[in-house]
Design a protein around this motif. Structure first.
Motif, PDB file in Angstrom:
ATOM      1  N   MET A  28      27.332  17.872   1.502  1.00 37.78           N
ATOM      2  CA  MET A  28      26.400  17.638   2.615  1.00 37.78           C
ATOM      3  C   MET A  28      26.079  18.969   3.299  1.00 37.78           C
ATOM      4  N   ALA A  29      24.806  19.243   3.479  1.00 35.79           N
ATOM      5  CA  ALA A  29      24.375  20.484   4.130  1.00 35.79           C
ATOM      6  C   ALA A  29      24.300  20.277   5.644  1.00 35.79           C
ATOM      7  N   THR A  30      24.386  21.390   6.385  1.00 36.83           N
ATOM      8  CA  THR A  30      24.189  21.334   7.828  1.00 36.83           C
ATOM      9  C   THR A  30      22.708  21.557   8.127  1.00 36.83           C
ATOM     10  N   ALA A  31      22.162  20.718   8.993  1.00 39.90           N
ATOM     11  CA  ALA A  31      20.721  20.761   9.240  1.00 39.90           C
ATOM     12  C   ALA A  31      20.440  21.139  10.686  1.00 39.90           C
ATOM     13  N   CYS A  32      19.179  21.211  11.031  1.00 39.32           N
ATOM     14  CA  CYS A  32      18.717  21.564  12.389  1.00 39.32           C
ATOM     15  C   CYS A  32      19.329  20.623  13.422  1.00 39.32           C
ATOM     16  N   LYS A  33      19.909  21.186  14.492  1.00 38.52           N
ATOM     17  CA  LYS A  33      20.563  20.300  15.453  1.00 38.52           C
ATOM     18  C   LYS A  33      19.577  19.413  16.191  1.00 38.52           C
ATOM     19  N   TYR A  34      18.307  19.792  16.209  1.00 41.92           N
ATOM     20  CA  TYR A  34      17.290  18.981  16.881  1.00 41.92           C
ATOM     21  C   TYR A  34      16.621  17.981  15.942  1.00 41.92           C
ATOM     22  N   GLY A  35      16.991  18.010  14.653  1.00 46.97           N
ATOM     23  CA  GLY A  35      16.488  16.991  13.739  1.00 46.97           C
ATOM     24  C   GLY A  35      15.185  17.303  13.046  1.00 46.97           C
ATOM     25  N   THR A  36      14.727  18.553  13.098  1.00 48.36           N
ATOM     26  CA  THR A  36      13.439  18.855  12.438  1.00 48.36           C
ATOM     27  C   THR A  36      13.520  18.644  10.929  1.00 48.36           C
ATOM     28  N   HIS A  37      14.747  18.661  10.356  1.00 46.55           N
ATOM     29  CA  HIS A  37      14.897  18.444   8.919  1.00 46.55           C
ATOM     30  C   HIS A  37      14.510  17.018   8.507  1.00 46.55           C
ATOM     31  N   ARG A  38      14.414  16.113   9.474  1.00 47.90           N
ATOM     32  CA  ARG A  38      14.023  14.729   9.123  1.00 47.90           C
ATOM     33  C   ARG A  38      12.537  14.468   9.393  1.00 47.90           C
ATOM     34  N   VAL A  39      11.820  15.486   9.832  1.00 50.64           N
ATOM     35  CA  VAL A  39      10.391  15.307  10.089  1.00 50.64           C
ATOM     36  C   VAL A  39       9.627  15.418   8.769  1.00 50.64           C
ATOM     37  N   LEU A  40       8.878  14.364   8.443  1.00 45.17           N
ATOM     38  CA  LEU A  40       8.070  14.378   7.215  1.00 45.17           C
ATOM     39  C   LEU A  40       6.636  14.802   7.500  1.00 45.17           C
ATOM     40  N   GLU A  41       6.163  14.556   8.734  1.00 45.14           N
ATOM     41  CA  GLU A  41       4.738  14.765   9.008  1.00 45.14           C
ATOM     42  C   GLU A  41       4.478  14.779  10.508  1.00 45.14           C
ATOM     43  N   ASP A  59      25.710  17.053   7.279  1.00 44.61           N
ATOM     44  CA  ASP A  59      27.068  16.984   7.831  1.00 44.61           C
ATOM     45  C   ASP A  59      27.132  17.213   9.335  1.00 44.61           C
ATOM     46  N   ASN A  60      25.948  17.338   9.990  1.00 45.32           N
ATOM     47  CA  ASN A  60      25.938  17.305  11.467  1.00 45.32           C
ATOM     48  C   ASN A  60      25.155  16.095  11.983  1.00 45.32           C
ATOM     49  N   GLU A  61      25.107  15.057  11.190  1.00 44.87           N
ATOM     50  CA  GLU A  61      24.469  13.810  11.621  1.00 44.87           C
ATOM     51  C   GLU A  61      25.532  12.720  11.823  1.00 44.87           C
ATOM     52  N   ILE A  62      25.201  11.753  12.691  1.00 42.69           N
ATOM     53  CA  ILE A  62      26.044  10.575  12.892  1.00 42.69           C
ATOM     54  C   ILE A  62      25.242   9.353  12.435  1.00 42.69           C
ATOM     55  N   LEU A  63      25.802   8.606  11.481  1.00 46.05           N
ATOM     56  CA  LEU A  63      25.129   7.394  10.996  1.00 46.05           C
ATOM     57  C   LEU A  63      25.711   6.189  11.740  1.00 46.05           C
ATOM     58  N   VAL A  64      24.824   5.346  12.241  1.00 48.27           N
ATOM     59  CA  VAL A  64      25.252   4.217  13.068  1.00 48.27           C
ATOM     60  C   VAL A  64      24.677   2.916  12.500  1.00 48.27           C
ATOM     61  N   ASP A  65      25.521   1.876  12.403  1.00 55.10           N
ATOM     62  CA  ASP A  65      25.032   0.530  12.079  1.00 55.10           C
ATOM     63  C   ASP A  65      24.480  -0.084  13.358  1.00 55.10           C
ATOM     64  N   VAL A  66      23.177  -0.278  13.400  1.00 55.67           N
ATOM     65  CA  VAL A  66      22.527  -0.715  14.637  1.00 55.67           C
ATOM     66  C   VAL A  66      22.517  -2.234  14.715  1.00 55.67           C
ATOM     67  N   THR A  67      22.901  -2.758  15.903  1.00 57.35           N
ATOM     68  CA  THR A  67      22.908  -4.206  16.099  1.00 57.35           C
ATOM     69  C   THR A  67      21.795  -4.670  17.033  1.00 57.35           C
ATOM     70  N   ALA A  68      21.339  -3.770  17.911  1.00 58.92           N
ATOM     71  CA  ALA A  68      20.274  -4.185  18.847  1.00 58.92           C
ATOM     72  C   ALA A  68      19.446  -2.993  19.282  1.00 58.92           C
ATOM     73  N   LEU A  69      18.156  -3.261  19.514  1.00 54.79           N
ATOM     74  CA  LEU A  69      17.255  -2.273  20.116  1.00 54.79           C
ATOM     75  C   LEU A  69      16.883  -2.763  21.512  1.00 54.79           C
TER      76      LEU A  69
END
Lengths: 345, 345
Positions: free
Chosen positions: A1-14, A35-45
């Motif tokens: 797992m690579a370390t990515a941008c702390k602000y999440g720009t690595h997940r921006v597609l467009e 490896d600097n992300e947290i994955l969460v199982d979401v139950t409610a929005l």
């Protein structure tokens, strides 16, 4: 797992190169995690109120259609950002994976958390809509989301109802900034002291100033009468309209022995209250604006126009430990907790 | 002579109870003075550029008509506040009387001063229009004005051209706030470092950080090349567009050894530069917004969205001694003074 941008720009597609919030589309494929992300199982929005209202009206209030529309948005954008209002909301879920690079993170798999950054910048995948609860803008789902390294969250405590926690955390920045700002012996004026953030701010200020300070709450109606004093939130209450600066100033100074205040905290959510905040502040004092209705230019030019050498601070919704500070107030002050449970839960 | 409201509400004729700036009409009868007022013989008005342009266009550029229109406004309102733009300007004059209650005032009759509060809140009487100088929005007059106890002014020094002084004092708040804010050893990013306030801010910051600090100026075009370094205003210059936050952040961090900045000062007068100011700032650092194009909500929500625990300050055009601090820079730095004389006088 690579370390990515702390602000999440690595997940921006467009479009490439922008932050996740203004982005049109985020990558919500979580089969590869950084490896600097947290994955969460979401139950409610908890959908932002403006957003939920817009969607509900567009669907004629039909729950099945509301669910479909939310699913369409998330499938299209990779995040729950209403394309009309631009706003998001927050999620509740259970931690699935904590990236190995997040050494200071206090989370472990299984912890129940609420996100404290907007859904409008949070990568989200919905597998299934479980239930729409229109009365509280809530959507129960099966899905997953990722928090970036800069993402904020709060662990949900066992000793409080979830809705009480969410109501308090909604304004968590204000009391926590107050805790940092107010010193023993200070005089503090809280404008809009009987609103949600105003009450939390007042209580924190009263604790911080101690026996030599003076906390005065300005409210437009003291209802119920003596509310702030009864709950231990302020030494005195004044009744004044914050859009009438001169009148509020006179009443505020009278409640402080004729002296100007060390700290003024604005928690009113109506426009044109900048001068009511600036005038009662002493030279060298601080005005903290938490009201989102604050005009930058009215504050900047207003202080200069009346020759006030004061620090004017833009209310920052985040400061380290803000969730703990805020929930702690409700544990310390049972009367305040009861009031919040009755009014906001 | 009685002592009156330090903000000048005693001179408001209509509507009663508001501050002089929003008032429709001020009392400009100076035969009765209050003992905390300063009466000034006014020799010139520097009309706010937006206001002068509007008046000039309404009069087809005719100087006699411009003079009449200004006279009409002041006779009607008791102050030179353009009813269309709402803006004022400043005056230049010679002190006539200093009220006896103003014990800390450093003025005496005969001192030549410029007002540093807006004409839009300053009681003014015009006896005669002497000359209109369209090129510099200036109106020479015979008349009088009153400064309130809270009113700001600067004594005009003998060693500088008046127009140089006025150009520098126009942005005097920014360098003086920088002087208070920046500490030895700090790293400071100045965004918009080649504008008028940006240059004064950069020089002040470079002085304050000393040999262990780092001042980086962000400019959109480095023209003339190496301008900031040549004038001793910054250690490094980066070329970046402040509306492209991620790109500016990368360049700014590279110019600071990969580290985030202690202080970021925004002197850019275009919208949407909040994130470019917030992202390069370290946790616990300070962002100072001098740009009048700053959006309060974009700053507040932006910092929270990226989890930045920073103090964001609204640029206050006034701090004690701001005029001296600013003019002192021009005396200390002959290259900067020469540049200002060529560009702004």
């Amino acid at each position: 797992m690579a370390t990515a941008c702390k602000y999440g720009t690595h997940r921006v597609l467009e479009p490439i190169g922008v932050l996740p919030q203004p982005a049109k589309k985020l990558n919500n494929d979580f089969s590869t995690l950084y490896d600097n992300e947290i994955l969460v199982d979401v139950t409610a929005l908890n959908i932002d109120s403006a957003s939920f209202t817009q969607i509900s009206e567009a669907c004629g209030g039909d729950e099945a259609k509301i669910g479909e529309m939310i699913l369409d948005i998330v499938n299209e954008r990779g995040k729950m950002q209403n394309p009309v209002t631009g706003s998001g909301g927050m999620f509740i879920g259970t931690v699935h994976t904590v990236g190995a690079a997040l050494k200071d993170c206090d989370l472990k798999p299984g912890d129940k958390i609420a996100s404290l950054v907007s859904l409008s910048l949070t990568p989200l995948r919905i597998d299934k809509i479980v239930k729409i609860i229109k009365a509280i803008d809530r959507v129960e789902i099966v899905g997953q989301a990722v928090l970036f390294e800069s993402g904020l969250y709060a662990k949900l405590p066992d000793d409080m109802e979830e809705n009480l926690v969410l109501a308090a955390l909604d304004v968590a920045g204000a009391p926590a900034q107050t805790a940092k700002l107010v010193k023993p012996g200070d005089s503090v004026l809280v404008i809009g002291a009987n609103g949600k953030s105003g009450m939390l701010v007042s209580y924190e200020a009263k604790k911080r100033v101690g026996p030599n300070g003076n906390v005065v709450g300005a409210v437009i109606i003291d209802e119920p009468a003596h509310l702030l004093q009864d709950l231990g939130l302020a030494h005195k209450t004044i009744i004044a309209d914050a859009t009438k600066a001169i009148d509020l100033m006179h009443k505020a100074l009278e409640a402080n022995g004729g002296r100007e205040y060390d700290v003024v905290i604005n928690c009113v959510n109506v426009p044109n209250t900048e001068m009511a905040s600036i005038l009662p502040c002493r030279q060298g004092g601080v005005v903290y604006f938490f009201s989102m209705a604050t005009s930058f230019t009215k504050a900047a030019l207003g202080a200069e126009g009346v020759g006030k050498d004061i620090d004017m601070i833009i209310g920052n919704g985040y400061t380290r430990g803000h969730a703990n500070t805020t929930l702690w107030e409700l544990r310390e002050n049972p009367g305040l907790r009861k009031f919040f449970e009755e009014r906001y839960v």
